[in-house]
Design a protein around this motif. Sequence first.
Motif, PDB file in Angstrom:
ATOM      1  N   VAL A   1       0.849  -1.202   0.000  1.00  0.00           N
ATOM      2  CA  VAL A   1       0.000   0.000   0.000  1.00  0.00           C
ATOM      3  C   VAL A   1       0.880   1.246   0.000  1.00  0.00           C
ATOM      4  O   VAL A   1       0.705   2.162  -0.824  1.00  0.00           O
ATOM      5  CB  VAL A   1      -0.933  -0.005   1.228  1.00  0.00           C
ATOM      6  CG1 VAL A   1      -1.624   1.359   1.372  1.00  0.00           C
ATOM      7  CG2 VAL A   1      -1.972  -1.100   1.096  1.00  0.00           C
ATOM      8  N   PHE A   2       1.844   1.303   0.923  1.00  0.00           N
ATOM      9  CA  PHE A   2       2.712   2.482   0.999  1.00  0.00           C
ATOM     10  C   PHE A   2       3.654   2.568  -0.209  1.00  0.00           C
ATOM     11  O   PHE A   2       4.005   3.657  -0.649  1.00  0.00           O
ATOM     12  CB  PHE A   2       3.514   2.442   2.300  1.00  0.00           C
ATOM     13  CG  PHE A   2       2.678   2.640   3.526  1.00  0.00           C
ATOM     14  CD1 PHE A   2       2.030   3.848   3.751  1.00  0.00           C
ATOM     15  CD2 PHE A   2       2.504   1.620   4.454  1.00  0.00           C
ATOM     16  CE1 PHE A   2       1.242   4.032   4.875  1.00  0.00           C
ATOM     17  CE2 PHE A   2       1.724   1.802   5.574  1.00  0.00           C
ATOM     18  CZ  PHE A   2       1.088   3.009   5.780  1.00  0.00           C
TER      19      PHE A   2
ATOM     20  N   PHE B   1      -9.456   4.955  -8.183  1.00  0.00           N
ATOM     21  CA  PHE B   1      -9.472   3.667  -7.490  1.00  0.00           C
ATOM     22  C   PHE B   1     -10.163   2.581  -8.315  1.00  0.00           C
ATOM     23  O   PHE B   1     -10.217   1.431  -7.885  1.00  0.00           O
ATOM     24  CB  PHE B   1     -10.185   3.793  -6.136  1.00  0.00           C
ATOM     25  CG  PHE B   1      -9.491   4.707  -5.175  1.00  0.00           C
ATOM     26  CD1 PHE B   1      -8.362   4.296  -4.485  1.00  0.00           C
ATOM     27  CD2 PHE B   1      -9.966   5.999  -4.959  1.00  0.00           C
ATOM     28  CE1 PHE B   1      -7.729   5.130  -3.588  1.00  0.00           C
ATOM     29  CE2 PHE B   1      -9.332   6.845  -4.055  1.00  0.00           C
ATOM     30  CZ  PHE B   1      -8.208   6.418  -3.375  1.00  0.00           C
ATOM     31  N   ASP B   2     -10.711   2.951  -9.488  1.00  0.00           N
ATOM     32  CA  ASP B   2     -11.450   1.988 -10.300  1.00  0.00           C
ATOM     33  C   ASP B   2     -10.499   1.041 -11.013  1.00  0.00           C
ATOM     34  O   ASP B   2      -9.385   1.419 -11.416  1.00  0.00           O
ATOM     35  CB  ASP B   2     -12.316   2.707 -11.342  1.00  0.00           C
ATOM     36  CG  ASP B   2     -13.485   3.437 -10.696  1.00  0.00           C
ATOM     37  OD1 ASP B   2     -13.764   3.154  -9.511  1.00  0.00           O
ATOM     38  OD2 ASP B   2     -14.096   4.285 -11.376  1.00  0.00           O
TER      39      ASP B   2
ATOM     40  N   LEU C   1      -5.604  -1.819  -6.344  1.00  0.00           N
ATOM     41  CA  LEU C   1      -5.009  -2.840  -5.476  1.00  0.00           C
ATOM     42  C   LEU C   1      -4.902  -2.331  -4.040  1.00  0.00           C
ATOM     43  O   LEU C   1      -5.139  -3.081  -3.092  1.00  0.00           O
ATOM     44  CB  LEU C   1      -3.625  -3.213  -6.010  1.00  0.00           C
ATOM     45  CG  LEU C   1      -2.881  -4.322  -5.255  1.00  0.00           C
ATOM     46  CD1 LEU C   1      -3.699  -5.598  -5.267  1.00  0.00           C
ATOM     47  CD2 LEU C   1      -1.509  -4.562  -5.876  1.00  0.00           C
ATOM     48  N   VAL C   2      -4.569  -1.046  -3.855  1.00  0.00           N
ATOM     49  CA  VAL C   2      -4.489  -0.457  -2.515  1.00  0.00           C
ATOM     50  C   VAL C   2      -5.823  -0.590  -1.789  1.00  0.00           C
ATOM     51  O   VAL C   2      -5.887  -1.015  -0.628  1.00  0.00           O
ATOM     52  CB  VAL C   2      -4.081   1.032  -2.606  1.00  0.00           C
ATOM     53  CG1 VAL C   2      -4.363   1.753  -1.295  1.00  0.00           C
ATOM     54  CG2 VAL C   2      -2.602   1.146  -2.936  1.00  0.00           C
TER      55      VAL C   2
ATOM     56  N   SER D   1      -9.293  -3.224   2.299  1.00  0.00           N
ATOM     57  CA  SER D   1     -10.670  -3.661   2.568  1.00  0.00           C
ATOM     58  C   SER D   1     -10.740  -5.016   3.244  1.00  0.00           C
ATOM     59  O   SER D   1     -11.780  -5.372   3.797  1.00  0.00           O
ATOM     60  CB  SER D   1     -11.466  -3.700   1.264  1.00  0.00           C
ATOM     61  OG  SER D   1     -11.004  -4.747   0.416  1.00  0.00           O
ATOM     62  N   VAL D   2      -9.650  -5.782   3.224  1.00  0.00           N
ATOM     63  CA  VAL D   2      -9.652  -7.113   3.842  1.00  0.00           C
ATOM     64  C   VAL D   2     -10.038  -7.018   5.316  1.00  0.00           C
ATOM     65  O   VAL D   2     -10.737  -7.877   5.847  1.00  0.00           O
ATOM     66  CB  VAL D   2      -8.266  -7.783   3.680  1.00  0.00           C
ATOM     67  CG1 VAL D   2      -8.189  -9.067   4.518  1.00  0.00           C
ATOM     68  CG2 VAL D   2      -8.011  -8.097   2.213  1.00  0.00           C
ATOM     69  N   THR D   3      -9.595  -5.955   6.016  1.00  0.00           N
ATOM     70  CA  THR D   3      -9.926  -5.787   7.441  1.00  0.00           C
ATOM     71  C   THR D   3     -10.834  -4.582   7.670  1.00  0.00           C
ATOM     72  O   THR D   3     -10.845  -3.997   8.748  1.00  0.00           O
ATOM     73  CB  THR D   3      -8.639  -5.632   8.273  1.00  0.00           C
ATOM     74  OG1 THR D   3      -7.828  -4.577   7.707  1.00  0.00           O
ATOM     75  CG2 THR D   3      -7.850  -6.917   8.300  1.00  0.00           C
TER      76      THR D   3
END
Length: 506
Positions: free
Chosen positions: A405-406, A454-455, A468-469, A474-476
């Motif tokens: 992400v970073f 973000f699309d 992907l970020v 969103s997993v948590t």
Amino acid sequence: EELLISRQKTLSQVTLLDTDGSELIRLSRFHTFLPGEMSDQADNPAFQSAMQGSSYISEIYVSPDSGLLSMQIAIPVMTDTGEITGVILAEENAVRLWSEVSRTNVGETGYVYLVDRQGRFIAYYELTEVLRNYGRDMLHVPPVQDFVSGKSVSSRIVYEYPGMNGEDVIGVYAPIEGTEWAVVTELPAKEAYEGITSMKNFLYAAIILAIIGTGLLVFTLTRRTITPLRALIDIARRIGTGDLDTYMVIADREDEVGVLAVTMNHMQNELNKLYRDLEQQVEKLRINQQVLSQARNKLNILNTVTFQDIQNALFSMHGYLLMEEAQDNPDPEKIFSRQKTGIERISSALRFADKFQNLGLNPPEWQKVSQSFLYAISHLDLSSFSRDLQVDSLEIFADPLLESVFFILTENVIRHGKTANAITVHFEERPAGLTLFFEDNGSGVPNDLKEKIFDLSYETDKDRGLFLVREILSVTGITISENGEWGKGARFEILVPDGAWRYAEP
């Protein structure tokens, strides 16, 4: 589910074992255990003690799941004839101990604390003292020496000695039934003697008061720790005899007893499913379908995007070749340039597939934000950028791909920030949770693109990094949005819900 929504949150895990130590049902705040994840607890000292007919309470330890000081409790499940048919195994954090100790008053300035059989300090009325002194050797205290040496309660002596704060105290201990702990009560000698006409009479009164207070604390701790579990033995005995149609009803209880009752009923429902072949198969299929559906959705996205990108690139390359072959004098440089463009598109699609394929495969974990950020930028050239990292000891519960992400956010600054030469990462606590900010001083994001970036189909981001970020976070349950001012820099706001962030202990 009931364990997770409990306001008390003293129990982190409850397990039902058969007489061989095999797990039948295992409920946890932090993980949903499927039938295939059950393990063998035959070598667990708690299980072995309970199978001998005794309740068991372990030493206090740091739970690998919650990170809190916790203890393990085991209770045998017996029939009416005394036959042991299983064991209830529970993990409870030590907050309840501290709470009960903090509510115990001894005179005006007296206090109590707990020690274990090795004479180590485990609980006190001030949490800061517990964190600073947990595990401290207290064998220099006379009552602790008596407890560790096994001196009988009937022959115990009231001592005068330097107490926890260095002042002279009058002290006595009392063991806690069913545990390897003792309560030590200390009353400052100054308070005991102050304003007393008859020193001897008041001293006896203070000792009696201390012993009564100690007895009350022993009773309260025993009732809070062991008695609630014993209340479930009857229903557990019925389960052991095959009676799966009787449920435990406890009205208006929101503490650990109520939670355990609800949990026991849930366990009973699960056992019903296990005993009924058809319902067992339906339950397994439902759980498997849920897991497979999540994996299938991610794989479908990956396969669809990768296949379409590669197919489009190959189709374009093939079309260009046919056009050039139809010409009398094809231009080799043009052919090479178009082939290179197609290969780059295929390479971009494969890079996306490589990043996306591990998403959600490994369980989420607590990660230091500063560490993840520094690992991410170590792969990038930021020699022309200043960096301001203000995240202290912040940790968030996220997918192991948090470092990516970073990396993607920082790489976007380099690629699209134009005039950017500074990156700032900081956070702010808010009512809805905690917001982590990732900012730069570049050109920013136009208002009409703040959501489109973000699309999955956003064309400017060929590697689909921001898509992907968002998927990783969103997993948590973490969300991300861009709220910067166009022309003044990008500002990504990462909202971390309560329960998914904390400060690491120093």
